[in-house]
Write a protein that holds these residues in place. Sequence first.
Motif, PDB file in Angstrom:
ATOM      1  N   ASP A  55       0.830  -1.199   0.000  1.00  0.00           N
ATOM      2  CA  ASP A  55       0.000   0.000   0.000  1.00  0.00           C
ATOM      3  C   ASP A  55       0.870   1.257   0.000  1.00  0.00           C
ATOM      4  OD1 ASP A  55       0.745   0.665   2.697  1.00  0.00           O
ATOM      5  OD2 ASP A  55      -0.809  -0.657   3.450  1.00  0.00           O
ATOM      6  N   ALA A  56       0.246   2.383  -0.227  1.00  0.00           N
ATOM      7  CA  ALA A  56       0.962   3.658  -0.360  1.00  0.00           C
ATOM      8  C   ALA A  56       1.753   4.004   0.895  1.00  0.00           C
ATOM      9  CB  ALA A  56      -0.018   4.777  -0.700  1.00  0.00           C
ATOM     10  N   ALA A  57       1.200   3.720   2.069  1.00  0.00           N
ATOM     11  CA  ALA A  57       1.898   4.037   3.319  1.00  0.00           C
ATOM     12  C   ALA A  57       3.169   3.204   3.464  1.00  0.00           C
ATOM     13  CB  ALA A  57       0.974   3.807   4.511  1.00  0.00           C
ATOM     14  N   ALA A  58       3.096   1.914   3.129  1.00  0.00           N
ATOM     15  CA  ALA A  58       4.284   1.049   3.210  1.00  0.00           C
ATOM     16  C   ALA A  58       5.334   1.488   2.202  1.00  0.00           C
ATOM     17  CB  ALA A  58       3.891  -0.405   2.984  1.00  0.00           C
ATOM     18  N   TYR A  59       4.906   1.851   0.988  1.00  0.00           N
ATOM     19  CA  TYR A  59       5.842   2.329  -0.031  1.00  0.00           C
ATOM     20  C   TYR A  59       6.551   3.597   0.444  1.00  0.00           C
ATOM     21  CZ  TYR A  59       7.693   3.789  -4.518  1.00  0.00           C
ATOM     22  OH  TYR A  59       8.539   4.173  -5.530  1.00  0.00           O
ATOM     23  N   LYS A  60       5.790   4.519   0.993  1.00  0.00           N
ATOM     24  CA  LYS A  60       6.358   5.777   1.485  1.00  0.00           C
ATOM     25  C   LYS A  60       7.361   5.516   2.603  1.00  0.00           C
ATOM     26  CE  LYS A  60       4.959  10.340   3.078  1.00  0.00           C
ATOM     27  NZ  LYS A  60       3.842  11.228   3.371  1.00  0.00           N
ATOM     28  N   SER A  61       7.045   4.582   3.482  1.00  0.00           N
ATOM     29  CA  SER A  61       7.946   4.226   4.573  1.00  0.00           C
ATOM     30  C   SER A  61       9.249   3.624   4.047  1.00  0.00           C
ATOM     31  CB  SER A  61       7.247   3.248   5.510  1.00  0.00           C
ATOM     32  OG  SER A  61       8.108   2.852   6.550  1.00  0.00           O
ATOM     33  N   LEU A  62       9.134   2.696   3.086  1.00  0.00           N
ATOM     34  CA  LEU A  62      10.339   2.104   2.485  1.00  0.00           C
ATOM     35  C   LEU A  62      11.175   3.153   1.766  1.00  0.00           C
ATOM     36  CD1 LEU A  62       8.844  -1.203   1.092  1.00  0.00           C
ATOM     37  CD2 LEU A  62      10.527  -0.983   2.920  1.00  0.00           C
ATOM     38  N   ALA A  63      10.512   4.043   1.052  1.00  0.00           N
ATOM     39  CA  ALA A  63      11.225   5.101   0.334  1.00  0.00           C
ATOM     40  C   ALA A  63      11.987   6.002   1.304  1.00  0.00           C
ATOM     41  CB  ALA A  63      10.245   5.919  -0.502  1.00  0.00           C
ATOM     42  N   ALA A  64      11.386   6.287   2.437  1.00  0.00           N
ATOM     43  CA  ALA A  64      12.044   7.138   3.433  1.00  0.00           C
ATOM     44  C   ALA A  64      13.265   6.448   4.032  1.00  0.00           C
ATOM     45  CB  ALA A  64      11.057   7.515   4.538  1.00  0.00           C
ATOM     46  N   LEU A  65      13.212   5.124   4.142  1.00  0.00           N
ATOM     47  CA  LEU A  65      14.338   4.377   4.711  1.00  0.00           C
ATOM     48  C   LEU A  65      15.479   4.178   3.719  1.00  0.00           C
ATOM     49  CD1 LEU A  65      12.331   1.637   6.619  1.00  0.00           C
ATOM     50  CD2 LEU A  65      13.688   3.483   7.641  1.00  0.00           C
ATOM     51  N   GLN A  66      15.188   4.240   2.437  1.00  0.00           N
ATOM     52  CA  GLN A  66      16.184   3.961   1.396  1.00  0.00           C
ATOM     53  C   GLN A  66      16.206   5.066   0.336  1.00  0.00           C
ATOM     54  OE1 GLN A  66      18.352   1.295   1.095  1.00  0.00           O
ATOM     55  NE2 GLN A  66      17.775   0.840   3.190  1.00  0.00           N
ATOM     56  N   PRO A  67      16.496   6.307   0.703  1.00  0.00           N
ATOM     57  CA  PRO A  67      16.428   7.393  -0.293  1.00  0.00           C
ATOM     58  C   PRO A  67      17.424   7.230  -1.440  1.00  0.00           C
ATOM     59  CG  PRO A  67      17.423   8.176   1.753  1.00  0.00           C
ATOM     60  CD  PRO A  67      16.897   6.796   2.021  1.00  0.00           C
ATOM     61  N   GLU A  68      18.616   6.689  -1.173  1.00  0.00           N
ATOM     62  CA  GLU A  68      19.598   6.521  -2.249  1.00  0.00           C
ATOM     63  C   GLU A  68      19.098   5.502  -3.270  1.00  0.00           C
ATOM     64  OE1 GLU A  68      20.506   5.738   0.986  1.00  0.00           O
ATOM     65  OE2 GLU A  68      21.542   7.559   1.578  1.00  0.00           O
ATOM     66  N   ASN A  69      18.527   4.404  -2.776  1.00  0.00           N
ATOM     67  CA  ASN A  69      17.977   3.397  -3.682  1.00  0.00           C
ATOM     68  C   ASN A  69      16.829   3.973  -4.503  1.00  0.00           C
ATOM     69  OD1 ASN A  69      19.672   1.248  -3.137  1.00  0.00           O
ATOM     70  ND2 ASN A  69      18.407   0.495  -1.471  1.00  0.00           N
ATOM     71  N   MET A  70      15.977   4.769  -3.888  1.00  0.00           N
ATOM     72  CA  MET A  70      14.849   5.354  -4.603  1.00  0.00           C
ATOM     73  C   MET A  70      15.325   6.311  -5.690  1.00  0.00           C
ATOM     74  SD  MET A  70      12.269   3.822  -3.445  1.00  0.00           S
ATOM     75  CE  MET A  70      10.967   4.766  -4.201  1.00  0.00           C
ATOM     76  N   ARG A  71      16.327   7.117  -5.396  1.00  0.00           N
ATOM     77  CA  ARG A  71      16.861   8.035  -6.407  1.00  0.00           C
ATOM     78  C   ARG A  71      17.453   7.260  -7.578  1.00  0.00           C
ATOM     79  NH1 ARG A  71      18.065  11.192  -1.945  1.00  0.00           N
ATOM     80  NH2 ARG A  71      20.107  10.280  -1.637  1.00  0.00           N
ATOM     81  N   LEU A  72      18.220   6.215  -7.284  1.00  0.00           N
ATOM     82  CA  LEU A  72      18.833   5.424  -8.342  1.00  0.00           C
ATOM     83  C   LEU A  72      17.771   4.672  -9.145  1.00  0.00           C
ATOM     84  CD1 LEU A  72      21.393   4.579  -9.753  1.00  0.00           C
ATOM     85  CD2 LEU A  72      21.663   2.757  -8.068  1.00  0.00           C
ATOM     86  N   TYR A  73      16.785   4.104  -8.476  1.00  0.00           N
ATOM     87  CA  TYR A  73      15.704   3.424  -9.187  1.00  0.00           C
ATOM     88  C   TYR A  73      14.957   4.396 -10.097  1.00  0.00           C
ATOM     89  CZ  TYR A  73      11.380   1.306 -10.433  1.00  0.00           C
ATOM     90  OH  TYR A  73      10.322   0.861 -11.170  1.00  0.00           O
ATOM     91  N   ASP A  74      14.626   5.579  -9.589  1.00  0.00           N
ATOM     92  CA  ASP A  74      13.920   6.574 -10.409  1.00  0.00           C
ATOM     93  C   ASP A  74      14.752   6.951 -11.633  1.00  0.00           C
ATOM     94  OD1 ASP A  74      11.643   6.633  -8.839  1.00  0.00           O
ATOM     95  OD2 ASP A  74      12.309   8.361  -7.662  1.00  0.00           O
ATOM     96  N   HIS A  75      16.056   7.094 -11.450  1.00  0.00           N
ATOM     97  CA  HIS A  75      16.948   7.399 -12.566  1.00  0.00           C
ATOM     98  C   HIS A  75      16.950   6.239 -13.564  1.00  0.00           C
ATOM     99  CE1 HIS A  75      20.251   9.240 -14.697  1.00  0.00           C
ATOM    100  NE2 HIS A  75      20.984   8.151 -14.542  1.00  0.00           N
ATOM    101  N   ALA A  76      17.012   5.007 -13.070  1.00  0.00           N
ATOM    102  CA  ALA A  76      17.000   3.823 -13.943  1.00  0.00           C
ATOM    103  C   ALA A  76      15.676   3.739 -14.701  1.00  0.00           C
ATOM    104  CB  ALA A  76      17.227   2.554 -13.121  1.00  0.00           C
ATOM    105  N   ARG A  77      14.583   4.008 -14.024  1.00  0.00           N
ATOM    106  CA  ARG A  77      13.271   3.977 -14.678  1.00  0.00           C
ATOM    107  C   ARG A  77      13.193   5.015 -15.788  1.00  0.00           C
ATOM    108  NH1 ARG A  77       9.611   7.174 -14.010  1.00  0.00           N
ATOM    109  NH2 ARG A  77      10.310   7.872 -11.975  1.00  0.00           N
TER     110      ARG A  77
END
Length: 89
Positions: A55-77
Amino acid sequence: AGLYQLFLGAMSLECFSVVGLTESYGETLQLFEAVTGVAIPGRTDNVAPEKPLIDAAAYKSLAALQPENMRLYDHARRRFEMLCRQFGI
């Protein structure tokens, strides 16, 4: 550094001719063939019958814990989408 960065080291995504996404598996195989001229047959072994969505809340929580991974994933996407447009996928 995030987990993805451990695999890439100092290399940027622009060093790669192909960037694929597991959630776009079919398009990734098409892109690989368009870029390299080599067709890779799709595989379906070890595929879960159904993948639960978080769900959106779990995604937001994971994103907050792993900001470097989220930035790299967004760049890869974004790079994947650009390459797909470039090669008509």
